[in-house]
Design a protein around this motif. Structure first.
Motif, short mmCIF file in Angstrom:
data_model
loop_
_atom_site.label_atom_id
_atom_site.label_comp_id
_atom_site.label_asym_id
_atom_site.label_seq_id
_atom_site.Cartn_x
_atom_site.Cartn_y
_atom_site.Cartn_z
N VAL A 1 -27.04 -1.91 -15.49
CA VAL A 1 -26.76 -2.76 -16.72
C VAL A 1 -27.23 -1.13 -17.57
CG1 VAL A 1 -27.47 -4.12 -18.92
CG2 VAL A 1 -26.61 -4.67 -16.80
N ASP A 2 -28.43 -0.61 -17.42
CA ASP A 2 -28.97 0.14 -17.92
C ASP A 2 -28.18 1.60 -18.23
OD1 ASP A 2 -31.29 -1.27 -19.29
OD2 ASP A 2 -32.39 -0.24 -17.70
N LEU A 3 -27.27 1.39 -16.89
CA LEU A 3 -26.35 3.10 -17.26
C LEU A 3 -25.04 2.51 -18.38
CD1 LEU A 3 -25.61 5.61 -15.70
CD2 LEU A 3 -24.34 3.74 -14.20
N PHE A 4 -24.57 1.04 -18.00
CA PHE A 4 -24.06 0.72 -18.34
C PHE A 4 -23.60 1.31 -20.27
CE2 PHE A 4 -21.93 -1.99 -15.64
CZ PHE A 4 -21.44 -0.51 -14.34
N LYS A 5 -25.20 0.69 -20.84
CA LYS A 5 -25.76 1.70 -21.86
C LYS A 5 -25.35 2.29 -22.53
CE LYS A 5 -29.97 -1.50 -23.08
NZ LYS A 5 -30.52 -2.50 -23.06
N VAL A 6 -26.09 3.51 -21.46
CA VAL A 6 -25.96 4.95 -21.99
C VAL A 6 -24.79 5.36 -21.90
CG1 VAL A 6 -26.52 7.31 -21.03
CG2 VAL A 6 -28.47 4.86 -20.72
N MET A 7 -23.54 4.78 -20.98
CA MET A 7 -22.16 5.26 -20.89
C MET A 7 -22.00 4.78 -22.75
SD MET A 7 -20.90 4.46 -16.93
CE MET A 7 -21.47 5.98 -15.21
N LEU A 8 -22.39 3.83 -23.23
CA LEU A 8 -21.46 2.84 -24.95
C LEU A 8 -21.47 4.21 -25.25
CD1 LEU A 8 -20.42 0.96 -25.37
CD2 LEU A 8 -23.20 0.43 -26.71
N GLU A 9 -21.64 5.18 -25.35
CA GLU A 9 -22.30 7.00 -25.95
C GLU A 9 -22.48 8.25 -25.54
OE1 GLU A 9 -25.75 6.48 -28.84
OE2 GLU A 9 -26.07 5.53 -27.51
N ASP A 10 -21.90 8.04 -24.25
CA ASP A 10 -21.86 9.27 -23.69
C ASP A 10 -20.40 9.93 -23.77
OD1 ASP A 10 -23.27 11.05 -21.43
OD2 ASP A 10 -21.45 10.04 -20.25
N GLU A 11 -20.31 11.37 -23.10
CA GLU A 11 -19.66 11.89 -23.07
C GLU A 11 -19.13 12.62 -22.19
OE1 GLU A 11 -18.18 13.68 -26.81
OE2 GLU A 11 -18.40 11.88 -27.92
N HIS A 12 -19.58 12.27 -20.67
CA HIS A 12 -19.40 12.87 -19.55
C HIS A 12 -18.90 11.85 -18.71
CE1 HIS A 12 -23.95 14.48 -20.97
NE2 HIS A 12 -23.14 15.70 -20.37
N TYR A 13 -17.29 11.88 -18.99
CA TYR A 13 -16.43 10.75 -18.82
C TYR A 13 -16.50 11.81 -17.46
CZ TYR A 13 -16.10 9.59 -23.60
OH TYR A 13 -16.12 9.36 -24.82
N GLY A 14 -16.11 10.68 -16.56
CA GLY A 14 -15.28 10.89 -15.30
C GLY A 14 -15.90 10.17 -14.00
#
Ligand SMILES: NC(=O)c1ccc[n+]([C@@H]2O[C@H](COP(=O)([O-])OP(=O)(O)OC[C@H]3O[C@@H](n4cnc5c(N)ncnc54)[C@H](OP(=O)(O)O)[C@@H]3O)[C@@H](O)[C@H]2O)c1
Length: 284
Positions: free
Chosen positions: A213-226
């Motif tokens: 869940v912590d990782l998903f929260k980071v991904m909310l605004e992350d642009e290192h897609y892939g």
């Protein structure tokens, strides 16, 4: 999180294990939570029951919400159920993901959960560039969904997960259709002083739900897609249970019994160098 207030977030599979855990953490941001039959166990107002196989219903939902980010967890998550009902499996993975991709507003971001079962254990340390070799339908359908998302949605995070677990808390058993992983069942039983058998010859990676869940929260605004592999180092079910019990102060010495399993593959590793170098997050 403050700066994400007002963002339009959709969670599919919100009544499931992973969806419920994320919903709890993101509830301040008021995501729309889509469930099918199983409602999220927490009280929550922004709920919609939609069978995502129904493209018309999904189109209406997307037109109403116009999500900026979709956490897509709706699936037939039990590999065994996929083998038993291949048609339902195909619809629940592929048709649902196709419906979603076809109706996603331009520029939306999707976070999708795939599986280590895209591999068959023959590669000792597969990374994100390794060719998938799924042995079972569940893994094959996940590969098809991954390919669909990669080809159609430029802003995507696809995470391949091994066994995801909590620490045997009660809420886990109220979510989803799988009824909790063997780790959760085992820890709940050990807490009650019951004997638990765990394979010491089958080795996998693991992910604690709170860290995911912590990782998903980071991904909310992350642009290192892939595409990312997310996993602890590989260890046996028995070793993992010992590690978690020690961490939680649960007495396991006289109760946890090593046993021999026949699961296929016997070992399944995931190389997580890309994840740790990009997000500086290590899963233990
Ligand atoms: N948990 C793990 O160890 C693990 C490991 C690797 C990957 N994953 C992946 O992570 C995702 C979430 O897993 P999970 O453990 O949270 O699974 P889960 O608890 O079974 O949740 C999946 C949810 O999808 C919903 N769903 C199924 N068909 C649907 C439909 N036609 N329309 C709308 N919703 C539908 C289910 O709702 P109903 O129950 O109401 O039908 C269920 O709540 C899945 O993609 C899974 O493959 C999980």
């Amino acid at each position: 999180m403050e700066k994400n207030k007002g963002r339009r977030i959709l969670i599919t599979g919100a009544g499931g294990f992973i969806g419920s855990a994320l919903l709890k953490e993101l509830s301040d941001l008021s995501p729309v939570a889509v469930y099918h039959n199983t409602k999220p166990s927490m009280g929550y107002h922004s709920l919609k029951s939609v069978d995502l196989r129904d493209e018309q219903a999904l189109r209406v939902l997307m037109m109403e919400l116009k999500p900026e980010i979709v956490y897509h967890f709706a699936a037939l998550a039990s590999p065994k159920r996929n083998e038993e009902d291949p048609q339902l499996a195909r619809e629940t993975h592929l048709k649902v993901t196709e419906n979603l991709v076809n109706n996603l507003p331009e520029g939306s971001h999707i976070v999708f959960t795939s599986t280590d079962k895209v591999f068959d254990g023959s590669d000792p340390n597969p990374d994100e560039n390794s060719k998938p070799h799924p042995k079972w339908l569940y893994g094959r359908l996940k590969v098809e969904c991954e390919n669909l998302i990669r080809s159609r949605v430029p802003r995507h995070h696809i995470v391949r997960l091994p066994i995801v677990h909590a620490l045997g808390e009660e809420w886990v058993f109220k979510t989803g259709s799988a009824g909790g992983s063997f780790i959760d069942k085992g820890m709940a039983d050990l807490r009650l002083g019951k004997k638990v058998e765990a394979f010491n010859n089958v080795e996998r990676g693991y992910v604690r739900i709170s860290r995911l869940v912590d990782l998903f929260k980071v991904m909310l605004e992350d642009e290192h897609y892939g595409l990312y592999h997310v996993s602890s180092p590989m260890m046996s079910y028995y070793e993992r249970m010992k590690q978690l019990c020690t961490h939680c102060g649960i007495a396991w010495q006289d109760l946890l019994v090593p046993s021999l399993g026949t699961a296929i593959p016997m070992t399944q590793n995931l190389n997580t160098v890309k994840l740790s170098s990009t997000f500086k997050i290590v899963f233990d």
